[in-house]
Design a protein around this motif. Structure first.
Motif, PDB file in Angstrom:
ATOM      1  N   ILE B 282       0.785  -1.326   0.078  1.00 30.58           N
ATOM      2  CA  ILE B 282       0.095  -0.048   0.122  1.00 30.58           C
ATOM      3  C   ILE B 282       0.796   1.026  -0.221  1.00 30.58           C
ATOM      4  O   ILE B 282       1.916   1.452   0.767  1.00 30.58           O
ATOM      5  CB  ILE B 282      -1.030   0.070   1.231  1.00 30.58           C
ATOM      6  CG1 ILE B 282      -1.924   1.055   1.164  1.00 30.58           C
ATOM      7  CG2 ILE B 282      -0.379   0.006   2.526  1.00 30.58           C
ATOM      8  CD1 ILE B 282      -3.178   0.822   1.848  1.00 30.58           C
ATOM      9  N   LEU B 366      -4.514   6.933  -2.264  1.00 30.21           N
ATOM     10  CA  LEU B 366      -3.672   5.469  -1.766  1.00 30.21           C
ATOM     11  C   LEU B 366      -3.723   4.372  -2.776  1.00 30.21           C
ATOM     12  O   LEU B 366      -4.906   4.144  -3.665  1.00 30.21           O
ATOM     13  CB  LEU B 366      -4.633   4.983  -0.890  1.00 30.21           C
ATOM     14  CG  LEU B 366      -4.457   5.465   0.717  1.00 30.21           C
ATOM     15  CD1 LEU B 366      -5.471   4.712   1.595  1.00 30.21           C
ATOM     16  CD2 LEU B 366      -2.874   5.310   1.293  1.00 30.21           C
ATOM     17  N   ILE B 368      -2.791   0.681  -4.373  1.00 27.73           N
ATOM     18  CA  ILE B 368      -2.530  -0.843  -4.061  1.00 27.73           C
ATOM     19  C   ILE B 368      -1.978  -1.255  -5.301  1.00 27.73           C
ATOM     20  O   ILE B 368      -2.684  -1.503  -6.235  1.00 27.73           O
ATOM     21  CB  ILE B 368      -4.086  -1.595  -3.616  1.00 27.73           C
ATOM     22  CG1 ILE B 368      -4.385  -0.715  -2.253  1.00 27.73           C
ATOM     23  CG2 ILE B 368      -3.597  -3.071  -3.367  1.00 27.73           C
ATOM     24  CD1 ILE B 368      -5.702  -1.245  -2.132  1.00 27.73           C
TER      25      ILE B 368
END
Lengths: 186, 475
Positions: B282, B366, B368
């Protein structure tokens, strides 16, 4: 913030709250009138208006500027109402007592009635007849278009329109007779 | 349809087509509530869901693979077990000649002899180990022989009850796996040890084979680490690619320019195969653009197309808010709000030069990632080619505008998409610092596949070039 329609639409494309409110203020009354004609009740009309505007704000990016925006918005409202009543159209049994009424004289009666009174009679029609009558007599769709919209045959559309007219005439006639008896204005 | 009916229809149409009645206030309240909810709702596109599922399955697969790895189960079941219980290992140097230095004889508490042969005659497979004559010879020989140059016979002679089938299987496995059969574990039922002499004496053959296992180079009692975790951070230079049929993109390419931002995060990596590894984690990633205002004269300048690109009206000092555009969307600055917050919001004047005003726009995500790494160079310095996809969730959307006279305000852009999806390509360079700790540096290019702008008339695709550095730990 300017208030011409193009700017408002552009603002709505950006999902800005203020133009969205301006758009609603500008068209909500007329669209509510449309919704009332297709809905069976005041509350149902509110639901259709609500759903219709949400759809309009979501899809406003698809409005190409070809034709009037009001027409585009009106079609959204009508389609929303049709979606709501399309299923009911098939299952509702007609309970109206149909009595043939002479067309002669009805025109004069209708002419003297207010829009609110006519609206009330239309709302009292069962969805089956109300949809066809609205689409044909007020929106101006053809029976072919109506048959496609409601997934019925053209013959059914014509038959339903005829019965809707008859019921309306009956209602107007009753209303007229009642008004005469009670001394109400007509 | 007769004429009378037509007239009635027309009459009703006239009365009702434009029939208007104000709806109750509650309808707008409901619509407004739904619109706010819609705006705050994070819509996860289908491809992001797919990416999430892939990451999940990769992780689960890795865990399952890790838990059920049976690449050398017999080593674990025999040698490891012996290591746990064996009294000090004895290297029988007399059994090892110069060319075969690693014949080790261990004795466990059950008086079983364990012979581990690291260096195998190169022609082991030609020994015809299923040959009965050889097997007979094994029985006649003694493990306790001092004849160091006869190692092979010593070993083989220990195999009293050797199953030819076992060795045949072992041989076949060695061929199929294209590795040398280089380790043989043998045990004896009854064995005496002479630790002082560092030798093994078998009082009573027979000796039976307990296990035969394979290894590529030498007996490996431990596996090399396949997992690693680490952290990275670094600067990234970001800009965007603008495409639109309706927007004058050249206008924005003129007034907008790249900005330097940064990214960082934690990652986990699995070496799924000899040259391949898969990585996830992450990350926080900040990208953006900078623009200068192209007009400060107080006249609202309209972009030639679709009213896009309304330049900032600098004379709106008394207004509650100002609105102008950049390529991403509409920027609304509320002066009153700024002032209420105690933030200096001195409006510009007509005499100010537009060049003096700068607007930094940042989108913070964010991220991923799901990254595949292919090892190009596997020396002490390792170089990997890496590429993959990432799901991005918008966590920040800010505008910072500065100008003369302490003009310093913050705002945000309306209608920025809440999610995005990017592809990345780069190189990963690793160098061991100590033990299982590695230093890494990764130049990476990222391109965002989805438009960052919520406006359907314009496609704004950010891209960035970053230099991530960090450390990772293998386990």
């Amino acid at each position: 913030m300017t208030e011409n329609l193009e700017d408002i639409i552009e603002g709505c494309r950006h999902k800005n709250p203020k133009p969205q409110h301006l758009l609603y203020e500008r068209f909500s009354a007329r669209m509510f009138g449309v919704c009332l004609r297709y809905a069976g009740s005041y509350e149902d009309a509110q639901d259709v208006l609500h759903e219709g505007f949400i759809k309009a704000f979501e899809k406003i990016g698809q409005f190409q500027g070809k034709g009037a925006f009001e027409g585009w918005l009106r079609r959204i409202m009508i389609n929303t109402a049709l979606e709501k009543y399309r299923n009911r159209y098939k299952i509702i049994n007609i309970q109206d007592n149909i009595t043939e009424v002479e067309g002669q004289g009805f025109e004069e009666l209708a002419e003297n009635m207010t829009a609110n009174e006519i609206m009330q009679f239309i709302q009292e029609l069962s969805p089956k007849y109300r949809l066809v009558f609205n689409l044909f007599a007020i929106e101006g769709y053809t029976h072919k278009e109506i048959s496609a919209m409601l997934n019925i045959t053209e013959g059914t559309s014509k038959s339903d329109l005829s019965r809707a007219r008859t019921i309306l005439q009956e209602k107007v006639k009753k209303y007229y007779n009642h008004s005469i008896r009670t001394g109400m204005r007509i | 349809m007769n004429e009378n009916q037509k007239n009635i229809d027309r009459l009703i149409q006239d009365k009702l087509f434009n029939y208007a009645i104000n709806p109750p206030e509650i309808v707008w309240k409901k619509i407004e509530g739904d619109l706010k909810q819609e705006k705050n709702r994070i819509i996860i596109p289908f491809y992001l869901k797919i990416a999430g599922v892939l990451i999940l399955f990769t992780g689960l697969g890795g865990v399952i693979w890790k838990l059920t790895d049976k690449s050398s189960p017999r080593v674990i079941n025999t040698t490891t077990a012996f290591q746990n219980v064996i009294t000090p290992s004895i290297k029988d140097n007399r059994l090892a000649n110069e060319s075969e230095k690693s014949i080790i004889t261990n004795v466990n508490p059950k008086n079983e002899v364990v012979l581990i042969r690291k260096a195998v005659p190169t022609n082991f497979q030609t020994h015809k180990i299923s040959d009965n004559h050889r097997l007979m010879n094994f029985k006649e020989s003694s493990v306790n022989s001092d004849t160091s140059n006869n190692t092979e016979n010593h070993l083989l002679s220990s195999v009293d009850q050797m199953s030819p089938a076992d060795l045949t299987i072992a041989n076949r496995e060695s061929q199929s796996r294209s590795v040398k059969l280089d380790t043989v574990v043998l045990t004896s039922n009854k064995t005496e040890t002479d630790s002082s002499a560092n030798s093994v004496k078998t009082s009573k053959p027979p000796v039976k084979i307990l296990d035969v296992f394979l290894a590529e180079d030498a007996p490996k009692n431990t596996k090399s680490p396949k997992w690693s975790v680490g952290g990275q951070a670094g600067p990234q230079y970001s800009y965007r690619d603008v495409n639109s049929d309706k927007l004058t993109t050249s206008h924005y390419n003129k007034v907008e320019s790249p900005v330097m931002a940064y990214a960082g995060g934690i990652n986990i990596q699995l070496e799924a195969a000899r040259l391949w590894a898969v990585q996830s984690g992450i990350y926080y990633s900040k990208i953006g653009t900078e623009r200068t205002l192209d007009n400060a004269g107080g006249t609202k300048v309209t972009d030639p197309v679709q009213n896009w690109g309304n330049s900032y009206n600098m004379t709106n000092q008394g207004n509650a808010s100002d609105v102008y555009m950049n390529s991403t969307g509409e920027i609304t600055i509320s002066y009153k709000k700024q002032e209420a917050l105690g933030i200096n919001a001195i409006a510009a004047t007509a005499s100010d030069s537009p060049d003096e005003y700068h607007v930094d726009q940042y989108c913070e995500y964010l991220e991923i990632p799901l990254i595949l790494r292919y090892r190009l160079l596997a020396n002490k310095l390792k170089i990997n080619l890496l590429g993959g996809i990432s799901s991005n969730i918008l966590v920040g959307n800010s505008i910072h505008e500065t100008g003369p006279n302490n003009f310093d305000i913050t705002a945000h852009i309306e209608a920025v998409n809440k999610t995005n999806f990017n592809g990345s390509l780069g190189f990963g360079i690793e160098y061991p610092i100590s033990g299982n700790i590695l230093f890494n540096i990764e130049p990476v290019f990222k391109y965002y596949f989805s438009s960052v702008s919520g406006n359907q008339d314009v496609d704004v695709h950010p891209y960035s070039i970053g230099l991530m550095t960090g450390i990772s730990c293998k386990f």
